[in-house]
Design an enzyme around this catalytic site. Structure first.
Site, PDB file in Angstrom:
ATOM      1  N   SER A  23       7.964  18.537  -5.558  1.00 24.46           N
ATOM      2  CA  SER A  23       7.483  19.174  -4.330  1.00 24.46           C
ATOM      3  C   SER A  23       8.341  18.866  -3.111  1.00 24.46           C
ATOM      4  CB  SER A  23       6.034  18.759  -4.048  1.00 24.46           C
ATOM      5  OG  SER A  23       5.950  17.359  -3.852  1.00 24.46           O
TER       6      SER A  23
ATOM      7  N   SER B 218      16.273   6.188 -11.228  1.00 22.29           N
ATOM      8  CA  SER B 218      16.099   4.850 -10.693  1.00 22.29           C
ATOM      9  C   SER B 218      16.677   4.827  -9.276  1.00 22.29           C
ATOM     10  CB  SER B 218      16.789   3.824 -11.603  1.00 22.29           C
ATOM     11  OG  SER B 218      16.612   2.518 -11.096  1.00 22.29           O
TER      12      SER B 218
ATOM     13  N   TYR C  94       9.024  -2.433  -5.207  1.00 20.72           N
ATOM     14  CA  TYR C  94       9.830  -1.229  -5.459  1.00 20.72           C
ATOM     15  C   TYR C  94      11.022  -1.572  -6.349  1.00 20.72           C
ATOM     16  CZ  TYR C  94      13.254   2.446  -4.658  1.00 20.72           C
ATOM     17  OH  TYR C  94      14.201   3.436  -4.836  1.00 20.72           O
TER      18      TYR C  94
ATOM     19  N   LYS D 164      12.075  -0.349 -10.366  1.00 23.91           N
ATOM     20  CA  LYS D 164      13.333   0.296 -10.741  1.00 23.91           C
ATOM     21  C   LYS D 164      14.097  -0.542 -11.763  1.00 23.91           C
ATOM     22  CE  LYS D 164      12.781   3.938  -8.209  1.00 23.91           C
ATOM     23  NZ  LYS D 164      12.482   5.232  -8.869  1.00 23.91           N
TER      24      LYS D 164
END
Length: 274
Positions: A10, A128, A142, A146
């Site tokens: 989106s 990633s 975060y 990853k």
């Protein structure tokens, strides 16, 4: 006609990737929570998807398999940055970070692999970040997601290669987007009243804010998505620039040097923003 599934379609890289693949004649199944924001094209099928919801993941793939029996590529792109002090981020938000950035990709991959195994081909492309190898303060969870995505992808690649499938990592660096503003917005929300970490958050805010026009564009990364999906002999890692590849090498091979450089650069940028 080849088929690609793209999550997080989106906005940003996912949005542009849906358009790029569609323009190349691929059938695109684009998933997002806000279906109305998915780009429209005769080759794009926009579908509701919340990668943190197992029922949504199952319904998403089931609908795709109703419309096609072929899945050539899955691009696990959905993700965001839940920034804030590691000590203070509520566990609910920590879990949401992992559900979005890691577990959603894992479940969708499990759901498409039987089809790829039956057709003896397929490619899983996991988005990633250079942040899977390096880090900045406030981004602990975060970066953890990853790093997890990368290790999982590498192990998966070995497991699925015997039936002609591959698992690939793309590591974007600085991107011209609102990602930094969103990340620091989350950091401010996660900061407790009278927090010991207030000065640190202000410093990182100074470093991240106002960088929405810096770095590669979402279209640049979308083109890299397409390259990774179509290379005859794909790499296990894709970078958008030599600089992105170089900083990852430094962080992995020379962690102390990277830590010093990162601290110096953050202090320098924060001082300029002050």
């Amino acid at each position: 006609m080849k088929t690609v599934i793209i999550t997080g379609a989106s906005n940003g890289m996912g949005y542009e990737a849906a358009k790029v693949f569609a323009s190349k004649g691929w059938k695109v199944f684009a998933g997002a929570r806000r279906v109305e924001k998915i780009p429209t094209d005769q080759n794009i099928v926009g579908l509701k998807l919340d990668v943190t919801d197992s029922a949504s993941n199952h319904a998403f793939i089931a609908e795709i398999l109703k419309q096609t029996q072929q899945i050539d590529v899955l691009i696990n792109n959905a993700g965001y940055g839940e920034f804030g002090p590691a000590e203070e981020i509520p566990m609910e938000n920590v879990r949401k970070q992992f559900e979005t950035n890691f577990f959603g990709a894992v479940e969708l991959t499990q759901l498409v692999l039987p089809t790829m195994r039956a057709q003896k081909s397929g490619r899983i492309i996991n988005i990633s970040s250079i942040g899977g190898d390096l880090y900045i303060p406030l981004g602990s969870y975060y970066h953890a997601t990853k790093a997890a995505l990368q290790q999982w992808s590498d192990a998966l690649d070995v497991e699925i290669k015997d039936f002609g499938a591959q698992s690939i990592i793309i590591q974007p660096g600085g991107t011209a987007s609102s990602w930094g503003e969103i990340a620091i917005g989350n950091a401010l929300k996660n900061l407790k009243k009278d927090s010991f970490y207030q000065p640190l958050v202000e410093k990182i805010q100074g470093a991240l804010s106002g960088n929405a026009s810096v770095g590669a564009t979402s279209l640049d990364l979308a083109e890299l998505f397409y390259k990774s999906a179509t290379d005859q002999n794909p790499k296990r890692r894709y970078f958008n620039s030599f600089g992105d590849r170089a900083v990852v090498h430094i962080a992995r091979a020379h962690p102390r040097l990277f830590s010093r450089l990162a601290t110096f650069m953050l202090n320098r940028v924060a001082k300029k923003k002050a």
